[in-house]
Structures are given as C-alpha cells and as structure tokens.
Write a protein that holds these residues in place. Structure first.
Motif, PDB file in Angstrom:
ATOM      1  N   UNK A  26       0.799  -1.220   0.000  1.00  0.00           N
ATOM      2  CA  UNK A  26       0.000   0.000   0.000  1.00  0.00           C
ATOM      3  C   UNK A  26       0.832   1.270   0.000  1.00  0.00           C
ATOM      4  N   UNK A  27       1.981   1.225  -0.644  1.00  0.00           N
ATOM      5  CA  UNK A  27       2.925   2.342  -0.573  1.00  0.00           C
ATOM      6  C   UNK A  27       2.827   3.342  -1.725  1.00  0.00           C
ATOM      7  N   UNK A  28       1.944   3.099  -2.676  1.00  0.00           N
ATOM      8  CA  UNK A  28       1.883   3.990  -3.836  1.00  0.00           C
ATOM      9  C   UNK A  28       0.733   4.988  -3.799  1.00  0.00           C
ATOM     10  N   UNK A  29      -0.385   4.609  -3.251  1.00  0.00           N
ATOM     11  CA  UNK A  29      -1.569   5.457  -3.282  1.00  0.00           C
ATOM     12  C   UNK A  29      -1.325   6.771  -2.547  1.00  0.00           C
ATOM     13  N   UNK A  30      -1.318   7.863  -3.291  1.00  0.00           N
ATOM     14  CA  UNK A  30      -1.117   9.188  -2.728  1.00  0.00           C
ATOM     15  C   UNK A  30       0.322   9.523  -2.360  1.00  0.00           C
ATOM     16  N   UNK A  31       1.259   8.674  -2.730  1.00  0.00           N
ATOM     17  CA  UNK A  31       2.663   8.860  -2.352  1.00  0.00           C
ATOM     18  C   UNK A  31       3.299  10.047  -3.061  1.00  0.00           C
ATOM     19  N   UNK A  32       4.266  10.651  -2.393  1.00  0.00           N
ATOM     20  CA  UNK A  32       5.121  11.679  -2.973  1.00  0.00           C
ATOM     21  C   UNK A  32       6.448  10.982  -3.253  1.00  0.00           C
ATOM     22  N   UNK A  33       6.830  10.952  -4.535  1.00  0.00           N
ATOM     23  CA  UNK A  33       7.915  10.109  -5.019  1.00  0.00           C
ATOM     24  C   UNK A  33       9.061  10.943  -5.584  1.00  0.00           C
ATOM     25  N   UNK A  34      10.287  10.465  -5.364  1.00  0.00           N
ATOM     26  CA  UNK A  34      11.469  11.020  -6.026  1.00  0.00           C
ATOM     27  C   UNK A  34      12.057   9.925  -6.901  1.00  0.00           C
ATOM     28  N   UNK A  35      12.295  10.229  -8.154  1.00  0.00           N
ATOM     29  CA  UNK A  35      12.954   9.306  -9.077  1.00  0.00           C
ATOM     30  C   UNK A  35      14.345   9.892  -9.323  1.00  0.00           C
ATOM     31  N   UNK A 101       7.827  10.078   0.299  1.00  0.00           N
ATOM     32  CA  UNK A 101       7.400   8.794   0.854  1.00  0.00           C
ATOM     33  C   UNK A 101       8.207   7.655   0.265  1.00  0.00           C
ATOM     34  N   UNK A 102       8.690   7.875  -0.945  1.00  0.00           N
ATOM     35  CA  UNK A 102       9.339   6.816  -1.707  1.00  0.00           C
ATOM     36  C   UNK A 102      10.366   7.438  -2.635  1.00  0.00           C
ATOM     37  N   UNK A 103      11.547   6.827  -2.709  1.00  0.00           N
ATOM     38  CA  UNK A 103      12.563   7.305  -3.652  1.00  0.00           C
ATOM     39  C   UNK A 103      13.113   6.114  -4.420  1.00  0.00           C
ATOM     40  N   UNK A 104      13.152   6.247  -5.720  1.00  0.00           N
ATOM     41  CA  UNK A 104      13.791   5.260  -6.579  1.00  0.00           C
ATOM     42  C   UNK A 104      15.209   5.730  -6.831  1.00  0.00           C
ATOM     43  N   UNK A 105      16.184   4.907  -6.489  1.00  0.00           N
ATOM     44  CA  UNK A 105      17.590   5.249  -6.678  1.00  0.00           C
ATOM     45  C   UNK A 105      18.199   4.173  -7.572  1.00  0.00           C
ATOM     46  N   UNK A 106      18.393   4.515  -8.826  1.00  0.00           N
ATOM     47  CA  UNK A 106      18.895   3.579  -9.832  1.00  0.00           C
ATOM     48  C   UNK A 106      20.069   4.231 -10.564  1.00  0.00           C
ATOM     49  N   UNK A 107      21.206   4.352  -9.849  1.00  0.00           N
ATOM     50  CA  UNK A 107      22.356   5.023 -10.467  1.00  0.00           C
ATOM     51  C   UNK A 107      23.010   4.159 -11.534  1.00  0.00           C
TER      52      UNK A 107
END
Length: 172
Positions: A26-35, A101-107
C-alpha cells in the motif's frame, strides 16, 4: 521514449516485481515520489500511473532530460510531475522541507558503491518515514545502506539486485 545511449531502463520483469511489492504494501496510493537518476523516468511515471500523487524526477544528462520531459508531456503528468535538471548528489544533499514517501535510486551500474552510499545517507533526511528502492548490479562492490536504515525486501533478477531500505522496522 528512451535515449539511444546513456540510459539503462529497468527491465520490465524487475519493474513488475518492484511495483507488485510496493502495491502489496500500500505504498503507492497518494505517495510523494522522487525518481533519482531518473533517466527516461520509467519508475516515477509507473508510480504516478499506480496512484502516486506527485513525482520529482532528478536527471542531469541532456539526452535523458529531453526524453524524460517528452515522456511526462506525452503521458500528461505535467501537473503531478517536477523535472529537475541536476546531479542526483546535489539533490540528495539539499536541506529543504520537502520530503518524500518513496525514492527510486537507480544510479549507473559503474558508479562506485561509496558514491551511492553517500547519496543514500544524504537522502535519509528527505525520507523520514519513507522507503528507498535501490537498484544495483549483482556483481561488483556491494552498497551498504546507512546504519539507521533496514533492508526490508531484497530480490535478484539476473544481473540486477533490488533492495527496499527504510528507517526502523518493517512496515506491515
């Protein structure tokens, strides 16, 4: 759209597994995300398509930025997306009130693990209760999350290792 060179998009089966795990928690609904190290923006755009409220894309390569901006426009996410033309290291080190809320880190896979660890450490302040989804190669030097973070999910997909790291205990 993906630039012809300089970008390594996350494989479809990896992306499917990651987003299935995030959805299940349930981590995506309404999340503020950094890619972070956004490339063409595939991870942040997928998060938006699955209910995230806002995504900040961080990329500094001109060709990748062009593709990223085109993708945000083509998918009509302009109102819920912010594209920053900046190095990920500078973004992570910024001391602002903005949190995620969530950060994708794909260096890039060739990036030294100590550089990736430094970015993770700097991002800690930006994700007080959030999760970092870290993608790295299975071979080579391991990346150690900051001491105060816990690995809560880890999977290997061929030559790709994905970890969810977060502060404190595992979320139900």
């Amino acid at each position: 759209m993906v630039p012809a060179i300089g970008v390594r998009p996350t494989k479809d089966r990896v992306k499917a597994a990651v987003f299935s795990a995030l959805d299940a928690r349930g981590l995506l609904d309404g999340a503020v995300v950094a890619d972070v190290y956004a490339g063409c923006g595939a991870l942040g755009l997928e998060a938006l398509s699955r209910g995230a409220a806002h995504a900040t894309f961080v990329e500094h390569d001109p060709a990748a930025l062009s593709a990223l901006r085109a993708n945000v426009t083509a998918l009509r996410y302009g109102d819920s997306a912010r594209v920053l033309a900046a190095p990920a290291e500078r973004f992570a080190a910024e001391r602002t009130a903005a949190t995620f809320d969530l950060a994708f880190v794909d260096p890039p896979y060739e990036m030294a693990s100590d550089q990736v660890t430094a970015v993770l450490s700097d991002l800690t302040a930006r994700l007080p209760d959030g999760i970092i989804v870290l993608e790295r190669p299975t071979r080579g030097e391991a990346v150690t999350p900051p001491d105060e973070w816990t690995v809560t999910w880890e999977r290997v997909f061929g030559d790709t290792l994905v970890k969810f790291v977060q502060p404190g205990a595992f979320l139900p």
